[in-house]
Write a protein that holds these residues in place. Structure first.
Motif, PDB file in Angstrom:
ATOM      1  N   ARG A  25       0.841  -1.207   0.000  1.00 20.92           N
ATOM      2  CA  ARG A  25       0.000   0.000   0.000  1.00 20.92           C
ATOM      3  C   ARG A  25       0.879   1.263   0.000  1.00 20.92           C
ATOM      4  O   ARG A  25       0.650   2.188  -0.787  1.00 20.92           O
ATOM      5  CB  ARG A  25      -0.904  -0.018   1.240  1.00 20.92           C
ATOM      6  N   PRO A  35      -4.117   1.552  -6.391  1.00 27.49           N
ATOM      7  CA  PRO A  35      -4.012   0.095  -6.214  1.00 27.49           C
ATOM      8  C   PRO A  35      -5.013  -0.714  -7.045  1.00 27.49           C
ATOM      9  O   PRO A  35      -4.690  -1.793  -7.516  1.00 27.49           O
ATOM     10  CB  PRO A  35      -4.268  -0.099  -4.711  1.00 27.49           C
ATOM     11  N   VAL A  38      -3.791  -1.871 -10.676  1.00 25.53           N
ATOM     12  CA  VAL A  38      -2.584  -2.671 -10.932  1.00 25.53           C
ATOM     13  C   VAL A  38      -2.583  -3.993 -10.163  1.00 25.53           C
ATOM     14  O   VAL A  38      -3.331  -4.181  -9.199  1.00 25.53           O
ATOM     15  CB  VAL A  38      -1.302  -1.899 -10.517  1.00 25.53           C
ATOM     16  N   LEU A  39      -1.694  -4.883 -10.617  1.00 24.52           N
ATOM     17  CA  LEU A  39      -1.318  -6.061  -9.829  1.00 24.52           C
ATOM     18  C   LEU A  39       0.119  -5.837  -9.390  1.00 24.52           C
ATOM     19  O   LEU A  39       0.922  -5.301 -10.149  1.00 24.52           O
ATOM     20  CB  LEU A  39      -1.368  -7.325 -10.685  1.00 24.52           C
ATOM     21  N   ILE A  41       3.453  -7.911  -8.225  1.00 25.41           N
ATOM     22  CA  ILE A  41       3.913  -9.296  -8.366  1.00 25.41           C
ATOM     23  C   ILE A  41       5.349  -9.421  -7.849  1.00 25.41           C
ATOM     24  O   ILE A  41       6.211  -8.604  -8.191  1.00 25.41           O
ATOM     25  CB  ILE A  41       3.868  -9.709  -9.864  1.00 25.41           C
ATOM     26  N   ALA A  44       6.633 -14.122  -9.386  1.00 22.55           N
ATOM     27  CA  ALA A  44       5.455 -14.691 -10.077  1.00 22.55           C
ATOM     28  C   ALA A  44       4.261 -14.915  -9.150  1.00 22.55           C
ATOM     29  O   ALA A  44       3.329 -15.637  -9.496  1.00 22.55           O
ATOM     30  CB  ALA A  44       5.822 -15.994 -10.786  1.00 22.55           C
ATOM     31  N   THR A  45       4.300 -14.295  -7.952  1.00 22.38           N
ATOM     32  CA  THR A  45       3.176 -14.433  -7.013  1.00 22.38           C
ATOM     33  C   THR A  45       2.564 -13.060  -6.742  1.00 22.38           C
ATOM     34  O   THR A  45       3.285 -12.067  -6.565  1.00 22.38           O
ATOM     35  CB  THR A  45       3.681 -15.034  -5.677  1.00 22.38           C
ATOM     36  N   LEU A  46       1.232 -13.035  -6.700  1.00 23.94           N
ATOM     37  CA  LEU A  46       0.530 -11.772  -6.427  1.00 23.94           C
ATOM     38  C   LEU A  46       0.654 -11.392  -4.959  1.00 23.94           C
ATOM     39  O   LEU A  46       0.708 -12.271  -4.090  1.00 23.94           O
ATOM     40  CB  LEU A  46      -0.953 -11.930  -6.750  1.00 23.94           C
ATOM     41  N   LEU A  47       0.662 -10.082  -4.717  1.00 25.62           N
ATOM     42  CA  LEU A  47       0.758  -9.585  -3.343  1.00 25.62           C
ATOM     43  C   LEU A  47      -0.473  -8.750  -3.001  1.00 25.62           C
ATOM     44  O   LEU A  47      -0.934  -7.958  -3.823  1.00 25.62           O
ATOM     45  CB  LEU A  47       2.009  -8.716  -3.185  1.00 25.62           C
ATOM     46  N   THR A  48      -0.969  -8.913  -1.784  1.00 24.35           N
ATOM     47  CA  THR A  48      -2.078  -8.070  -1.316  1.00 24.35           C
ATOM     48  C   THR A  48      -1.504  -6.764  -0.750  1.00 24.35           C
ATOM     49  O   THR A  48      -0.297  -6.642  -0.541  1.00 24.35           O
ATOM     50  CB  THR A  48      -2.898  -8.795  -0.232  1.00 24.35           C
ATOM     51  N   ARG A  49      -2.386  -5.817  -0.453  1.00 22.92           N
ATOM     52  CA  ARG A  49      -1.943  -4.473  -0.053  1.00 22.92           C
ATOM     53  C   ARG A  49      -1.152  -4.451   1.248  1.00 22.92           C
ATOM     54  O   ARG A  49      -0.326  -3.566   1.460  1.00 22.92           O
ATOM     55  CB  ARG A  49      -3.151  -3.551   0.124  1.00 22.92           C
ATOM     56  N   ASP A  50      -1.431  -5.405   2.115  1.00 20.03           N
ATOM     57  CA  ASP A  50      -0.759  -5.362   3.424  1.00 20.03           C
ATOM     58  C   ASP A  50       0.552  -6.152   3.436  1.00 20.03           C
ATOM     59  O   ASP A  50       1.211  -6.245   4.471  1.00 20.03           O
ATOM     60  CB  ASP A  50      -1.699  -5.904   4.515  1.00 20.03           C
ATOM     61  N   GLU A  51       0.917  -6.725   2.280  1.00 24.47           N
ATOM     62  CA  GLU A  51       2.134  -7.543   2.223  1.00 24.47           C
ATOM     63  C   GLU A  51       3.369  -6.677   2.473  1.00 24.47           C
ATOM     64  O   GLU A  51       3.524  -5.598   1.887  1.00 24.47           O
ATOM     65  CB  GLU A  51       2.230  -8.192   0.843  1.00 24.47           C
ATOM     66  N   GLU A  60       7.209  -6.449  -9.803  1.00 26.56           N
ATOM     67  CA  GLU A  60       6.620  -5.942 -11.038  1.00 26.56           C
ATOM     68  C   GLU A  60       5.284  -5.314 -10.695  1.00 26.56           C
ATOM     69  O   GLU A  60       4.510  -5.900  -9.934  1.00 26.56           O
ATOM     70  CB  GLU A  60       6.420  -7.084 -12.035  1.00 26.56           C
TER      71      GLU A  60
END
Lengths: 68, 334
Positions: A25, A35, A38-39, A41, A44-51, A60
């Motif tokens: 975030r 937010p 976009v994604l 990454i 090759a793994t997606l991240l949520t906003r709190d990551e 990326e």
């Protein structure tokens, strides 16, 4: 001092350095990116906003809105 | 964040549903949302033959992937628009997807079918590229579905696409278009056509068109493609710059960011509470057969020869290509 995280932005492709640690975030806020548009990454793994993100991360940020 | 279903680490947050999901449960969530949409709007059944309009982008490949997974009979259709390297890379993405999932893909080329590409059409007619592109795609998708005997044409239009279109139609009060904006556009039949003597009764001129992703936001569609390992084309079409639809999407995304659920409320609220009110405007446009190709068209003035927009545009482009004549320069908008 650790090297900053490498962030690859797409359309057009370019690289920016951002200093961590911070979460997704805050990274998007710093880059002035909406937010929902976009994604984010890592490995090759997606991240949520709190990551959490570390200085060593390579990310990326991929836009998701397409025209036409 | 934790997955709403299994409490494991989440990779996608869907704020309008106040939920987050791990990869597996996000895929299951998308499947369930698409299946619900197909049933709610009675789009098709497993007995129907579906033709999926595939661009190589995330939405069309995602909808194809979901429909194959759900057990539907889905064939891909790629139309090469001749936009240089972009079209080549888009085609490669579509071909690679079909190959990896062992699915049939029909490929046609605008240049081979009609003698021009999208950039040429724009140059020859002065038409805005996205407008010419849309005209070609609508015409060719429908023609391919009819010629190849498919029951249904499926497109990858997502929630953001539909909201942006709705937003534009409201901004300009295109009541005719508002009356036709729906997740299902019914098939149409016409009597007569370019060779009346050979026609026996009514023939199908418009294939049934459906949009199974109307409940899926653009970000969710992209996330689904990434999680499923779909290697879609990320780059934007080089001709899209200044595209109005894109500007509307940016505005709507800002609203969604500050108030999650805005897009869903606007679109499904329109379908539930307002779409019927515009239906008479759409029904007032009586369709007849184009004298050149037999496709449906509208006669706006009495005595006018019925000729569809595609045939008019094609005739103009080919005439100018042959004679070297050029369109008058477009006036710049202030």
């Amino acid at each position: 001092m650790a090297a900053p995280m490498k962030v690859k932005l797409r359309n057009p492709d370019r690289l920016v350095d951002v200093t961590g640690p911070k979460n997704v975030r805050d990274l998007l806020r710093e880059l002035d990116i909406v937010p929902e548009a976009v994604l984010v990454i890592r490995d090759a793994t997606l991240l949520t906003r709190d990551e959490g993100l570390a200085d060593s991360d390579e990310l990326e940020i991929r836009p998701v809105l397409s025209g036409g | 964040m934790k997955c709403k279903v299994c409490r494991e680490h989440a990779v996608v947050d869907v704020r309008r549903h106040n939920a987050a999901f791990c990869g597996d449960h996000f895929v299951a969530h998308i499947h369930s949302q698409v299946e619900r949409t197909i049933k709610e709007f009675k789009m098709f059944t497993p007995e129907d033959r579906l033709l999926i309009a595939v661009s190589g982008g995330k939405d069309s490949l995602a909808v194809w992937d979901v429909l194959v997974d759900l057990g539907y009979d889905a064939t891909g259709f790629y139309l090469d628009l001749g936009i240089g390297g972009y079209s080549e890379r888009s085609k490669e993405a579509a071909v690679a997807f079909a190959g990896a999932r062992n699915q049939k893909l029909i490929i046609r080329s605008l240049a081979e079918e009609h003698g021009f590409t999208v950039p040429e059409l724009s140059r020859l007619t002065g038409r805005v590229p996205c407008s010419g592109c849309g005209l070609n795609k609508r015409y060719e998708f429908n023609r391919a579905a009819l010629e190849e005997g498919f029951d249904i044409l499926v497109t990858g239009h997502n929630l953001d696409d539909e909201v942006a279109t709705l937003f534009g139609n409201v901004l300009h009060w295109n009541t005719d278009m508002l009356g036709r904006q729906a997740p299902v556009l019914e098939e149409r039949f016409l009597e007569g056509g370019p060779s009346d003597a050979e026609q026996l009764g009514a023939r199908r001129v418009l294939v049934r068109k459906v949009k199974p992703l109307v409940r899926i936001a653009e970000r969710e569609s992209a996330a689904y493609a990434l999680i499923r390992g779909i290697d879609y084309i990320i780059e934007e079409c080089p001709m899209v710059e200044g595209n109005t639809q894109h500007r509307y999407k940016e505005a709507i995304t800002l609203l969604e960011e500050s108030s999650p659920g805005t897009k869903q409320h606007m679109y499904f609220g329109f379908l539930k509470r307002a779409a019927d009110r515009f239906a008479p405007d759409a029904a007032a446009s009586e369709i007849v057969a184009c004298v050149d190709c037999g496709a449906p068209t509208i006669v706006w003035e009495e005595g006018q020869t019925p000729r569809c927009s595609f045939c008019k545009t094609k005739a103009l482009a080919l005439h100018r290509k042959e004679t070297g004549e050029r369109p008058a320069p477009r006036r710049r908008r202030r």
